[in-house]
Design a protein around this motif. Structure first.
Motif, PDB file in Angstrom:
ATOM      1  N   UNK A  14       1.181  -0.947  -0.359  1.00 58.81           N
ATOM      2  CA  UNK A  14       0.444  -0.080  -0.057  1.00 58.81           C
ATOM      3  C   UNK A  14       0.855   1.440   0.122  1.00 58.81           C
ATOM      4  N   UNK A  15       2.016   1.164  -0.420  1.00 59.02           N
ATOM      5  CA  UNK A  15       2.893   2.506  -0.517  1.00 59.02           C
ATOM      6  C   UNK A  15       2.690   3.219  -1.019  1.00 59.02           C
TER       7      UNK A  15
ATOM      8  N   UNK B 220       1.467   9.601   4.624  1.00 56.95           N
ATOM      9  CA  UNK B 220       0.953   9.281   6.483  1.00 56.95           C
ATOM     10  C   UNK B 220       2.788   8.010   6.694  1.00 56.95           C
ATOM     11  N   UNK B 221       3.654   8.571   5.959  1.00 56.50           N
ATOM     12  CA  UNK B 221       4.845   7.403   6.284  1.00 56.50           C
ATOM     13  C   UNK B 221       4.922   7.961   7.722  1.00 56.50           C
ATOM     14  N   UNK B 222       5.360   8.483   8.354  1.00 57.67           N
ATOM     15  CA  UNK B 222       4.843   8.586   9.989  1.00 57.67           C
ATOM     16  C   UNK B 222       4.595   7.908  10.862  1.00 57.67           C
ATOM     17  N   UNK B 223       3.360   7.744  10.654  1.00 63.61           N
ATOM     18  CA  UNK B 223       2.244   7.011  11.320  1.00 63.61           C
ATOM     19  C   UNK B 223       2.898   5.655  10.409  1.00 63.61           C
TER      20      UNK B 223
END
Length: 640
Positions: A240-241, A249-252
């Motif tokens: 799901x990249x 939402x990379x940090x999440x």
């Protein structure tokens, strides 16, 4: 967005609890065909280790007989008549025998390594392929409940874990066993009293190892499960990249990966912490035997028999004792490594057999006959189905499709349209009722013949990593290039394929990522065209193409469906208005049926859906809008 509780128990825990003696099953069920190679390995290990005993024995004899000349030159198990009588000859004999022991021992070491490596690789290959084969034949409910990463962890990490024990573990176990027995026999032959001192720590080592095994076993099971959780999270995120990037939402997601990684770290460190305490303790206990032997034996040599001991101990015998005791100490210390590998392999075996013993709802009779299609008539007779006992997706559906006709299934999202056709493919089995093709119950025919007779194009056009041609011929592997091109032209795919860098030989990337959604869908349609099935299933087959391409594909589909039974699902109603029969589903039931014109005249759900697509929203009745709102709410709840 609903999440996965990564702290849940192992998804195969129930099956694992029912597995008895997984290592015994592994060795006897999968190792039996390869007893020849493991026997060669065991034989090589035994002989190599016995030859390793020769140098220290001869060294002790040489010290006493040749250098100190305290005793006659005599070698156990060798007739004195075979031995030289002069010192030079005795020395030469000793050197030659020691050299030969190393050379022949090296050959047996090669036999040992070949045998155990071959045994490990063969079993590993068979277990992986059989586990995969069993897994892919399970029904779709299984895959809906399991994380892909968890299954990948079993097929990769757990199967690989077996190799270390089957090769290094078994190899070491026999090697250490031979060394302990062989050294023990030699020591007792030379001096039984001192031999008791050398083996005094053995009971302590056995007790220490038993405690370690009891404590480490559950820890390794937890480690293997946590590895699956890490793989599942990574597999989900990599798949799901695009959504992650688009949602910023990379940090999440990094935090979620850190959570599962930390769980693996904590679990694995618990096992490591126990292991790093065990091995030094084992070495201390093993070293006690060496220290006691050196102390008592050394005192015996220059002061005479100490305490209750009697007799004499020569310098050469003492040297042999020291060398062999060292060879006894290290095997006992390394035995913990064997136990460690065994526990890891047992934890992995439980997970592997947990997957392998998984059962599905779909079963095939051993004597099932192949499906025989003459006209392609399909009949649904009072069919009811639910993914769980508490939820009914399809409720008492009946309809009849004459051979060669096209039937379309329409209705709101969640009405059960796709599920109806998945039942025809036997991706799921009906709970009640029956589905027949030319009066043959599909549960009574072989699965392979059933699915071979059908072509399926789904909403998600999945492409495998490989070339365009390989994806078109998937399932029809013997097709030639002329047939492939004809199928691509029928699917309106030939022109764009020719414009790709390498044409039909262009690599499409994982999941076809190098192609657009419309291009992937046309390749999938070409695959179905090439198969030339008796029954064609189109589940939103043109959902990812533009209006112009859809028109071109629809023209080809019309030719394709002319003489075969066809099922089509479409939210874009214009694509199915020429169907021989249209079934309108709502809430898992057929609420309307007829042709396009008949359904429009009825003024029911179909006509309202047509009005939505025609832009006549202001003319829709309030009841239809309220029902749509309720359906949408139910769909959101079921997705949570």
């Amino acid at each position: 967005m609903s999440g996965v509780d990564w702290d849940d128990d192992d998804p195969f825990e129930e099956q694992r609890e029912n597995i008895d003696s997984p290592m015994k099953r592994l060795l006897f069920e999968y190792g039996r065909p390869y007893w020849g190679s493991v026997t060669a390995g065991i034989t090589g290990s035994v002989l190599a280790r016995l030859l390793d005993l020769i140098p220290p024995i001869l060294l002790g004899v040489a010290i006493d007989a040749i250098f100190l000349q305290d005793k006659p030159f005599s070698v156990r198990f060798v007739p004195d008549g075979w031995l030289p009588t002069d010192s030079t000859g005795q020395f030469t004999f000793t050197v030659v025998i020691i050299a030969l022991s190393f050379l022949v021992g090296a050959a047996f070491h090669w036999v040992r390594n070949w045998g155990f490596n071959s045994f490990a690789q063969d079993i590993q290959h068979d277990v992986r392929t059989e586990t995969y084969d069993k897994m892919q034949r399970l029904d779709m409910e299984f895959f809906a409940d399991k994380q892909t990463g968890e299954m990948m962890s079993i097929l990769s990490n757990d199967v690989n874990q077996l190799e270390r024990f089957l090769n290094d573990g078994l190899n070491s176990a026999f090697r250490l066993g031979v060394m302990v027995v062989g050294v023990g026999v030699v020591l007792f032959t030379i001096n039984p009293q001192l031999a008791l001192i050398s083996i005094a720590p053995v009971p302590l080592i056995a007790a220490f190892t038993y405690v370690f095994v009891k404590k480490i076993q559950p820890k390794y099971a937890a480690v293997r499960s946590s590895v699956g959780n890490v793989n599942s999270r990574l597999e989900n995120n990599l798949g799901g990249i695009q959504v992650i990037k688009a949602s910023n939402t990379e940090g999440y997601e990094s935090d979620r990966v850190e959570d599962v990684s930390r769980n693996y770290y904590d679990t694995n460190w618990g096992a490591i912490n126990l292991r790093i305490k065990f091995f030094p303790g084992l070495q201390v206990l093993s070293g006690i035997g060496f220290v006691l032997t050196f102390f008592v034996g050394g005192y015996w040599v220059f002061q005479g028999a100490p305490g209750p001991f009697t007799g004499t101990l020569d310098v050469g015998e003492f040297a042999t004792f020291i060398l062999l005791t060292q060879q006894l100490v290290w095997p006992m210390a390394q035995f913990g490594q064997v136990i460690n590998m065994y526990q890891r392999a047992e934890a992995s075996s439980e997970r592997i057999f947990g997957l392998m013993d998984e059962t599905g709802r779909i079963e095939q009779d051993a004597g099932a006959e192949p499906l025989d299609i003459e006209t392609g008539r399909v009949e649904y007779d009072d069919v009811t189905f639910g993914y769980t006992d508490e939820e009914t997706i399809i409720d008492d559906i009946s309809f009849d499709v004459p051979g060669g006709e096209t039937v379309a299934l329409v209705g709101p999202t969640g009405a059960g349209k796709s599920t109806v056709l998945k039942l025809l493919l036997r991706l799921h089995d009906t709970d009640e009722g029956a589905i027949r093709i030319d009066d043959q119950d599909i549960r009574e025919v072989s699965l392979s013949s059933l699915r071979q007779s059908m072509g399926y194009v789904g909403q998600e056009s999945y492409l495998f990593y490989g070339t365009v041609e390989e994806n078109i011929t998937y399932g029809t592997f013997d097709a030639d290039r002329e047939e492939i091109v004809a199928a691509a032209k029928a699917a309106e795919a030939h022109d764009f394929i020719e414009n790709l860098p390498d044409g039909y030989d262009t690599m499409v990337g994982e999941r076809g990522v190098k192609l657009s959604g419309g291009q992937r869908q046309r390749v999938a349609i070409a695959r179905a065209v090439l198969k030339d099935p008796d029954i064609l299933i189109l589940d939103e087959a043109t959902s990812d193409v533009d209006t112009e391409t859809e028109m071109l594909i629809q023209r080809s589909i019309d030719e394709l469906t002319a003489d075969r039974t066809t099922f089509a699902i479409a939210h874009r109603l214009s694509t199915i208005k020429d169907a021989d029969q249209i079934l309108v589903l709502e809430g898992g039931r057929i609420v309307e049926r007829g042709t396009h014109d008949e359904l429009l005249e009825n003024g029911g759900l179909y006509s309202h859906l047509w009005g939505v697509q025609a832009g006549e929203i202001d003319e829709l009745p309030q009841e239809f809008i309220e029902r749509a709102q309720r359906r949408h709410a139910r769909t959101e709840i079921s997705d949570d």
